[in-house]
Design an enzyme around this catalytic site. Structure first.
Site, mmCIF file in Angstrom:
data_model
loop_
_atom_site.group_PDB
_atom_site.id
_atom_site.type_symbol
_atom_site.label_atom_id
_atom_site.label_comp_id
_atom_site.label_asym_id
_atom_site.label_seq_id
_atom_site.Cartn_x
_atom_site.Cartn_y
_atom_site.Cartn_z
ATOM 1 N N ASP A 173 -43.468 16.393 15.637
ATOM 2 C CA ASP A 173 -44.442 15.316 15.857
ATOM 3 C C ASP A 173 -45.604 15.819 16.721
ATOM 4 O OD1 ASP A 173 -42.821 13.484 14.423
ATOM 5 O OD2 ASP A 173 -41.555 13.260 16.194
ATOM 6 N N HIS A 200 -38.116 9.451 17.035
ATOM 7 C CA HIS A 200 -38.553 10.264 15.889
ATOM 8 C C HIS A 200 -38.330 9.500 14.587
ATOM 9 C CE1 HIS A 200 -39.471 13.604 13.320
ATOM 10 N NE2 HIS A 200 -38.292 13.497 12.734
HETATM 11 N N1 LIG Z 1 -36.242 16.415 13.577
HETATM 12 C C1 LIG Z 1 -37.187 16.526 12.669
HETATM 13 O O1 LIG Z 1 -38.377 16.469 12.994
HETATM 14 C C2 LIG Z 1 -36.855 16.754 11.227
HETATM 15 C C3 LIG Z 1 -37.854 17.152 10.322
HETATM 16 C C4 LIG Z 1 -37.501 17.401 8.993
HETATM 17 C C5 LIG Z 1 -36.187 17.233 8.583
HETATM 18 N N2 LIG Z 1 -35.233 16.840 9.479
HETATM 19 C C6 LIG Z 1 -33.830 16.667 9.097
HETATM 20 O O2 LIG Z 1 -33.173 17.932 9.051
HETATM 21 C C7 LIG Z 1 -32.018 17.820 8.198
HETATM 22 C C8 LIG Z 1 -31.944 19.012 7.252
HETATM 23 O O3 LIG Z 1 -33.027 19.016 6.357
HETATM 24 P P1 LIG Z 1 -33.162 20.161 5.227
HETATM 25 O O4 LIG Z 1 -34.444 19.895 4.525
HETATM 26 O O5 LIG Z 1 -32.905 21.497 5.806
HETATM 27 O O6 LIG Z 1 -31.936 19.775 4.275
HETATM 28 P P2 LIG Z 1 -31.188 20.701 3.190
HETATM 29 O O7 LIG Z 1 -30.386 19.802 2.321
HETATM 30 O O8 LIG Z 1 -32.145 21.644 2.555
HETATM 31 O O9 LIG Z 1 -30.205 21.581 4.092
HETATM 32 C C9 LIG Z 1 -29.147 21.016 4.790
HETATM 33 C C10 LIG Z 1 -28.085 22.066 4.971
HETATM 34 O O10 LIG Z 1 -27.002 21.466 5.713
HETATM 35 C C11 LIG Z 1 -25.810 21.960 5.164
HETATM 36 N N3 LIG Z 1 -24.689 21.100 5.520
HETATM 37 C C12 LIG Z 1 -24.324 19.902 4.994
HETATM 38 N N4 LIG Z 1 -23.179 19.473 5.579
HETATM 39 C C13 LIG Z 1 -22.855 20.402 6.509
HETATM 40 C C14 LIG Z 1 -21.789 20.523 7.428
HETATM 41 N N5 LIG Z 1 -20.836 19.598 7.542
HETATM 42 N N6 LIG Z 1 -21.746 21.618 8.203
HETATM 43 C C15 LIG Z 1 -22.721 22.569 8.125
HETATM 44 N N7 LIG Z 1 -23.745 22.505 7.261
HETATM 45 C C16 LIG Z 1 -23.798 21.429 6.471
HETATM 46 C C17 LIG Z 1 -26.058 22.038 3.666
HETATM 47 O O11 LIG Z 1 -25.124 22.895 3.012
HETATM 48 C C18 LIG Z 1 -27.483 22.581 3.624
HETATM 49 O O12 LIG Z 1 -27.509 23.990 3.610
HETATM 50 C C19 LIG Z 1 -32.160 16.472 7.494
HETATM 51 O O13 LIG Z 1 -31.330 15.541 8.144
HETATM 52 C C20 LIG Z 1 -33.604 16.099 7.710
HETATM 53 O O14 LIG Z 1 -33.810 14.713 7.686
HETATM 54 C C21 LIG Z 1 -35.558 16.614 10.771
#
Ligand SMILES: NC(=O)c1ccc[n+]([C@@H]2O[C@H](COP(=O)([O-])OP(=O)(O)OC[C@H]3O[C@@H](n4cnc5c(N)ncnc54)[C@H](O)[C@@H]3O)[C@@H](O)[C@H]2O)c1
Length: 338
Positions: A173, A200
């Site tokens: 952000d 957030h």
């Molecule tokens: N804080 C922020 O500003 C912000 C910004 C963007 C995204 N996000 C969040 O980050 C998260 C991940 O996003 P992404 O685009 O990388 O998703 P993605 O689906 O590309 O990757 C997620 C990963 O998590 C793994 N995973 C699922 N369950 C798991 C478990 N129990 N143990 C370990 N790994 C596990 C999956 O295998 C995958 O590799 C989402 O929740 C998204 O909303 C947060």
């Protein structure tokens, strides 16, 4: 010349990506194979602050680790796959960053991710509480407004809770606010610094443009449009990706910026300040993001909200209901969990 091309300094990647201090931090990435996890792990592998990089996921970590391990930097990379390897991934970690969990698709709010991601974050932070209770925990997984209360309650259950070491990563952000203001004012975004407070998600994301450094002024209609764009910037990316996920590359950059700031502070660097969503007594909400002075043991001092404009005061007041609801939802989830 060639070495300059193929080995950009980490400092070139962002304002707080220090190369000056050497450290021997073991950093674990949980969810390392994902859209955020892979580029984040790449940035961490490129940092002299990291000596050991532990990559955990339920899929693909052997490949991701083998790939990253060929990069000519000193961090030793090890991949861990599946629940039975989680404890080994965490042992000895000083900092754990958690991008595991499902991302949004068009039309979804971050809260729509709660059912899936609450369980994932509870499982992973439970393992952290057991195997690296002293580590700094940086949660990226959404909804951050709920996953941080979940992390807190899990650590409390295990009797190892330290509010100074649990962070909801809201750096993206701040990064977005700096970029958008830089664009509008013709400034180098790397020289713009805007605190973003609150939470957030949507209206809980509150950029304090009145505190921007350098000072910037906007007419009220432009200020409102800019604030709205910062609040909905995640949705801008979700829509543009059209079903292929949410922000990953900019989030990896922002996650790395936060991790490097924290590692720098843990190394004794003074004056390191980042915003993050943490346990807080600055407002009536039990968790709130504000600028934090970071130190060797995590949060050294909460720098609070500072002086707000009337517009910003209104935004903070309007965010309270949603924030408190999301926090309660996270707390209840752990209480009701068998
Ligand atoms: N804080 C922020 O500003 C912000 C910004 C963007 C995204 N996000 C969040 O980050 C998260 C991940 O996003 P992404 O685009 O990388 O998703 P993605 O689906 O590309 O990757 C997620 C990963 O998590 C793994 N995973 C699922 N369950 C798991 C478990 N129990 N143990 C370990 N790994 C596990 C999956 O295998 C995958 O590799 C989402 O929740 C998204 O909303 C947060």
């Amino acid at each position: 010349m060639l070495s300059r091309v193929v080995r950009p300094t980490v400092a070139a990647l962002g304002r707080s990506f220090s190369v000056s201090s050497q450290n021997n931090a073991k950093v674990a990435v949980l969810g390392a194979s994902g859209g955020i996890g892979q580029p984040l792990s790449l940035l961490l592998k490129n940092s002299p602050l990291v000596s050991n990089l532990s990559l955990y996921d339920i899929a693909h970590t052997p490949g991701v680790a083998a790939d990253l391990s060929h990069i000519e930097t000193r961090a030793k990379v090890v991949g861990y796959l599946g629940a039975e390897q989680l404890a080994d991934a965490l042992k000895g970690s000083e900092l754990v960053v958690i991008p595991a969990g499902v991302p949004r698709k068009p039309g979804m709010t971050r809260d729509d991710l709660f059912n899936t991601n609450a369980t994932i974050v509870a499982i992973l932070t439970e393992a952290c509480a057991q195997h690296c209770p002293e580590a700094m925990i940086c949660v990226i997984a959404n909804p951050v407004n709920s996953t941080i209360p979940i992390t807190t309650e899990v650590f409390k259950k295990h009797g190892v809770y330290n509010p100074n070491k649990i962070f909801g990563v809201t750096t993206l952000d701040v990064v977005r606010a700096n970029t958008f203001i830089g664009e509008l004012k013709g400034l180098d975004p790397a020289r713009v610094s805007v605190p973003v407070v609150g939470g957030h998600a949507g209206k809980t994301i509150i950029p304090l443009i009145s505190q921007c450094n350098p000072k910037v002024e906007f007419p009220q209609d432009q200020l409102e449009a800019l604030t709205g764009r910062i609040q909905e910037a995640g949705t801008e990316v979700v829509k543009a990706k059209a079903g292929a996920g949410s922000a990953t590359l900019s989030m990896a950059y922002a996650g790395a910026r936060f991790v490097f700031s924290l590692l720098d502070a843990m190394n004794g660097k003074e004056g390191v300040v980042e915003c993050a969503f943490v346990r807080s007594e600055e407002t009536e909400s039990p968790y709130f993001s504000t600028p934090l002075l970071l130190g060797k043991s995590g949060i050294e001092k909460n720098l609070g909200l500072g002086k707000l404009s009337a517009f910003e005061e209104k935004l903070v007041a309007e965010a309270m209901g949603e924030l408190k609801g999301s926090i309660k939802k996270g707390e209840e989830f752990v209480k009701n969990k068998k």
